[in-house]
Design an enzyme around this catalytic site. Structure first.
Site, short mmCIF file in Angstrom:
data_model
loop_
_atom_site.label_atom_id
_atom_site.label_comp_id
_atom_site.label_asym_id
_atom_site.label_seq_id
_atom_site.Cartn_x
_atom_site.Cartn_y
_atom_site.Cartn_z
N ARG A 1 4.66 0.64 7.98
CA ARG A 1 5.62 0.35 6.91
C ARG A 1 6.64 1.48 6.82
O ARG A 1 6.29 2.65 6.85
CB ARG A 1 4.89 0.18 5.57
CG ARG A 1 3.94 -1.01 5.58
CD ARG A 1 3.27 -1.26 4.26
NE ARG A 1 2.30 -2.34 4.38
CZ ARG A 1 1.51 -2.76 3.40
NH1 ARG A 1 1.57 -2.18 2.20
NH2 ARG A 1 0.66 -3.75 3.60
N ARG B 1 0.96 7.32 0.58
CA ARG B 1 2.07 6.44 0.97
C ARG B 1 2.58 6.92 2.32
O ARG B 1 3.35 7.88 2.41
CB ARG B 1 3.17 6.50 -0.09
CG ARG B 1 4.22 5.39 0.03
CD ARG B 1 5.27 5.52 -1.05
NE ARG B 1 4.71 5.31 -2.37
CZ ARG B 1 4.55 4.13 -2.95
NH1 ARG B 1 4.91 3.04 -2.31
NH2 ARG B 1 4.04 4.04 -4.16
N GLU C 1 -3.67 1.56 -6.78
CA GLU C 1 -4.04 0.37 -6.01
C GLU C 1 -4.78 0.73 -4.71
O GLU C 1 -4.33 1.58 -3.94
CB GLU C 1 -2.79 -0.42 -5.65
CG GLU C 1 -3.05 -1.64 -4.77
CD GLU C 1 -1.81 -2.13 -4.05
OE1 GLU C 1 -1.98 -2.77 -3.00
OE2 GLU C 1 -0.69 -1.86 -4.52
N SER D 1 -5.57 -5.56 -2.68
CA SER D 1 -4.71 -6.60 -3.23
C SER D 1 -5.13 -7.92 -2.60
O SER D 1 -5.37 -7.98 -1.39
CB SER D 1 -3.24 -6.30 -2.91
OG SER D 1 -2.39 -7.25 -3.50
N ARG E 1 -6.08 4.32 2.72
CA ARG E 1 -5.86 4.90 1.38
C ARG E 1 -7.16 5.10 0.61
O ARG E 1 -7.24 5.94 -0.29
CB ARG E 1 -4.89 4.02 0.58
CG ARG E 1 -4.56 4.59 -0.78
CD ARG E 1 -3.66 3.69 -1.61
NE ARG E 1 -2.30 3.67 -1.10
CZ ARG E 1 -1.29 3.09 -1.76
NH1 ARG E 1 -1.53 2.47 -2.92
NH2 ARG E 1 -0.07 3.11 -1.25
#
Length: 420
Positions: free
Chosen positions: A258, A273, A345, A348, A385
């Site tokens: 990403r 991130r 988070e 998801s 993460r």
């Protein structure tokens, strides 16, 4: 892609969905107008073509002036048919272009609002009361010889890292634990390609509002995936599945990429991130009528993993304006991060109804043998993460980290200790 027939029957449903998402509501009327014009143009084309065929048959049987009149009409009809066909095709393209800009219909019951309006459904576990000042995951990772962001930046740039020693063991153990759980639940394991064609990336809805997040290899016209949801959604593209075989449940292990565009200055420390990470992702094709219940099952499997890792977490219902293009409903699990004093988070799960299947043409045959679009769902079962939450929640005063019992067989340690 939304269902145009459903739009015609209940346009207010889409208007309400657009309003809840904070999107343009007027697009509904524009689409209805274009669709009506397209259908009228198609009817005109079919009518003219039918007349053209009829006139063509009559010419061979006619003589004299009648034949001349029919030939003139046939010539005129030929031009009219071509013009009508071109108009219908042009309007069809306009409808297709417009409909692909419209996000999925929000599921009834999803909260209203944006990123700051999440609805907390429940808390599980209680954050530890530490009698020492906790270290953050990067400091712990460096003490343990598990995370090296300096060399990651030297080799690849900002937001890259090396997982070293027990760090690599921890990630492999975490992902293998997730795979084991998924296999026990009946999932088919998959290691998918991480480069996909434009039509697959677009079909999953990631080339709209999320296009800035995606790496594109222009010379090859291929995209690096940000989740194995993308290749798994494309796995059955253009196919008609057996209804009796549904649901198809796949568990994909892949590296993910990403660009993190627009996140400048956010979470720059450590591995929260980053541009590259590994993830184990659940992906399901099922009957649309079973999608809601399947969504809750995916959430329960995510919770089971977090329970095994003995992490305090909360479950949140994501508001309509923060759902993303493809999701009709989304639930996140957020783990407690002691040094930040907040939940972040870690999983998801999304119910994409038949939105992706329409774009990718994934269907099944109903009881009458008619092809219908399937529903697709996805959910995170483990990712890099999670190491952040594992290190911070299970740390000890001396910088060591206790490995949760369920993870020990996969990591080979009960306690991770600082290097001497």
């Amino acid at each position: 892609m939304i269902d145009l027939r459903a739009l015609r029957e209940a346009p207010d449903r889409l208007r309400e969905s657009q309003r809840a998402r904070g999107e343009d509501v007027s697009v509904v009327d524009r689409l209805l107008e274009l669709d009506a014009e397209r259908r009228a143009a198609l009817n005109q084309f079919e009518s003219l073509r039918a007349e053209q065929k009829s006139v063509g048959k009559s010419v061979s049987a006619a003589t004299g002036a009648e034949r001349d009149q029919l030939l003139a009409r046939a010539k005129s009809l030929s031009a009219e048919v071509k013009e009508a066909e071109a108009r219908a095709e042009r309007l069809g393209s306009e409808v297709e272009q417009l409909v692909t800009t419209i996000p999925n219909l929000v599921e009834d019951g999803a909260p209203e609002g944006g990123v700051d309006d999440v609805v907390v459904l429940e808390h599980h576990g209680t954050p530890r009361e530490l009698d020492f000042t906790p270290r953050d995951h990067l400091e712990l990772g460096e003490l343990l010889g598990a995370i090296d962001t300096d060399r990651g930046a030297k080799v690849s740039g900002a937001r890259f890292y090396f997982l070293t020693g027990v760090g690599a063991q921890l990630e492999l153990g975490l992902l293998n634990l997730a795979m084991q759980q998924a296999l026990a639940s009946g999932f088919t394991p998959m290691i998918p390609p991480v480069l996909v064609k434009p039509e697959i990336m677009d079909g999953t809805g990631f080339l709209g509002e999320h296009s800035a997040e995606v790496y594109h290899l222009a010379d090859d016209d291929l995209y690096l995936v940000g989740t194995s949801e993308v290749p798994l959604a494309g796995y059955h593209s253009g196919e008609i599945l057996s209804a009796q075989a549904l649901p198809h449940r796949y568990i994909g292990w892949s590296s993910c990429f990403r660009r993190e565009a627009g996140s400048y200055g956010r979470d720059t420390r450590g591995i929260i991130r980053v541009h590259q990470f590994n993830k184990v992702e659940m992906f399901v094709y099922t009957h649309p009528d079973q999608a809601h219940e399947e969504h809750l099952r995916l959430l329960s499997w995510e919770r089971s993993m977090l329970d095994k890792l003995e992490l305090p977490y909360r479950v949140v219902d994501i508001p309509a304006a923060d759902l993303g293009t493809s999701a009709a409903r989304k639930y996140d699990c957020e783990a407690w991060i002691p040094t930040q004093g907040q939940y972040r988070e870690v999983t998801s799960t999304s119910n994409c109804t038949d939105f992706q299947a329409r774009r990718l043409n994934v269907r099944y045959r109903d009881d009458e043998g008619k092809p219908r679009f399937a529903a697709t769902l996805n959910g995170t079962l483990a990712t890099t993460r999670w190491i952040v939450a594992l290190l911070e929640n299970h740390q000890q005063a001396d910088g060591s980290v206790v490995v949760p019992e369920a993870l020990r067989p996969f990591v080979g340690h009960e306690v991770l200790r600082p290097l001497g």
